[in-house]
Write a protein that holds these residues in place. Structure first.
Motif, PDB file in Angstrom:
ATOM      1  N   ASN A  89    -104.816  57.593  72.144  1.00 19.09           N
ATOM      2  CA  ASN A  89    -103.511  56.937  72.075  1.00 19.09           C
ATOM      3  C   ASN A  89    -103.422  55.688  72.944  1.00 19.09           C
ATOM      4  OD1 ASN A  89    -102.599  58.857  70.308  1.00 19.09           O
ATOM      5  ND2 ASN A  89    -101.651  60.111  71.867  1.00 19.09           N
ATOM      6  N   HIS A  90    -104.270  55.585  73.958  1.00 20.24           N
ATOM      7  CA  HIS A  90    -104.168  54.472  74.895  1.00 20.24           C
ATOM      8  C   HIS A  90    -105.374  53.536  74.867  1.00 20.24           C
ATOM      9  CE1 HIS A  90    -101.222  57.329  76.424  1.00 20.24           C
ATOM     10  NE2 HIS A  90    -100.606  56.281  76.927  1.00 20.24           N
ATOM     11  N   LYS A  99    -107.729  50.589  84.253  1.00 18.57           N
ATOM     12  CA  LYS A  99    -107.932  51.789  85.076  1.00 18.57           C
ATOM     13  C   LYS A  99    -109.281  52.428  84.781  1.00 18.57           C
ATOM     14  CE  LYS A  99    -103.162  53.207  85.873  1.00 18.57           C
ATOM     15  NZ  LYS A  99    -102.154  54.227  85.595  1.00 18.57           N
ATOM     16  N   ARG A 100    -109.634  52.496  83.504  1.00 16.53           N
ATOM     17  CA  ARG A 100    -110.926  53.088  83.130  1.00 16.53           C
ATOM     18  C   ARG A 100    -112.070  52.247  83.683  1.00 16.53           C
ATOM     19  NH1 ARG A 100    -111.242  57.447  83.466  1.00 16.53           N
ATOM     20  NH2 ARG A 100    -113.396  57.226  82.927  1.00 16.53           N
ATOM     21  N   ALA A 101    -111.945  50.926  83.592  1.00 16.83           N
ATOM     22  CA  ALA A 101    -112.998  50.044  84.100  1.00 16.83           C
ATOM     23  C   ALA A 101    -113.160  50.234  85.609  1.00 16.83           C
ATOM     24  CB  ALA A 101    -112.671  48.586  83.777  1.00 16.83           C
ATOM     25  N   GLU A 102    -112.038  50.343  86.329  1.00 18.14           N
ATOM     26  CA  GLU A 102    -112.095  50.551  87.776  1.00 18.14           C
ATOM     27  C   GLU A 102    -112.727  51.905  88.109  1.00 18.14           C
ATOM     28  OE1 GLU A 102    -111.688  49.993  91.844  1.00 18.14           O
ATOM     29  OE2 GLU A 102    -111.652  48.557  90.187  1.00 18.14           O
ATOM     30  N   ALA A 103    -112.342  52.932  87.360  1.00 18.25           N
ATOM     31  CA  ALA A 103    -112.909  54.263  87.593  1.00 18.25           C
ATOM     32  C   ALA A 103    -114.416  54.252  87.323  1.00 18.25           C
ATOM     33  CB  ALA A 103    -112.210  55.297  86.718  1.00 18.25           C
TER      34      ALA A 103
END
Length: 115
Positions: A89-90, A99-103
């Motif tokens: 969904n996102h 956020k995913r790239a940072e994680a």
């Protein structure tokens, strides 16, 4: 109310039926104000974030919960399904991508340090 050999149940039942039943009014339900709730939670955490006893208690509680559900197939299915749905969904959301790239960046940095 009593007959010669005990209680006259029919008379007692009749008198109980004559007593009016008073139903208390329903109180209005409180609506939570998300900003107030979040501010209260943040203030609580700010007071306790540097307390080692608080951190120990919190981590022990989290570990106990995780140990209790780690082998539960229903919990696993729910967690994996919800995370997959969230990602689907996102996937086009720029905030989610950031956020995913940072994680991922932090994960790779930890891997490099461990090696």
């Amino acid at each position: 109310m009593s007959s010669n050999n005990g209680i006259d149940w029919s008379l007692l039942h009749q008198r109980l039926l004559e007593i009016p039943v008073i139903v208390p009014p329903k109180l209005p339900t409180r609506k939570q104000n998300p900003e107030v709730v979040k501010a209260k939670r943040d203030r609580f955490y700010a007071r306790h974030k540097d307390d080692p006893a608080f951190k120990e208690k919190k981590s022990k509680s989290n570990k106990t919960y995780k140990d209790s559900v780690k082998d539960d197939p229903e919990y696993k299915a729910k967690r994996s399904k919800s995370s997959k749905l969230y990602k689907l969904n996102h996937k086009d959301d720029p905030v989610f991508k950031a956020k995913r790239a940072e994680a991922n960046r932090r994960y790779r940095a930890r891997k490099r340090l461990a090696a």
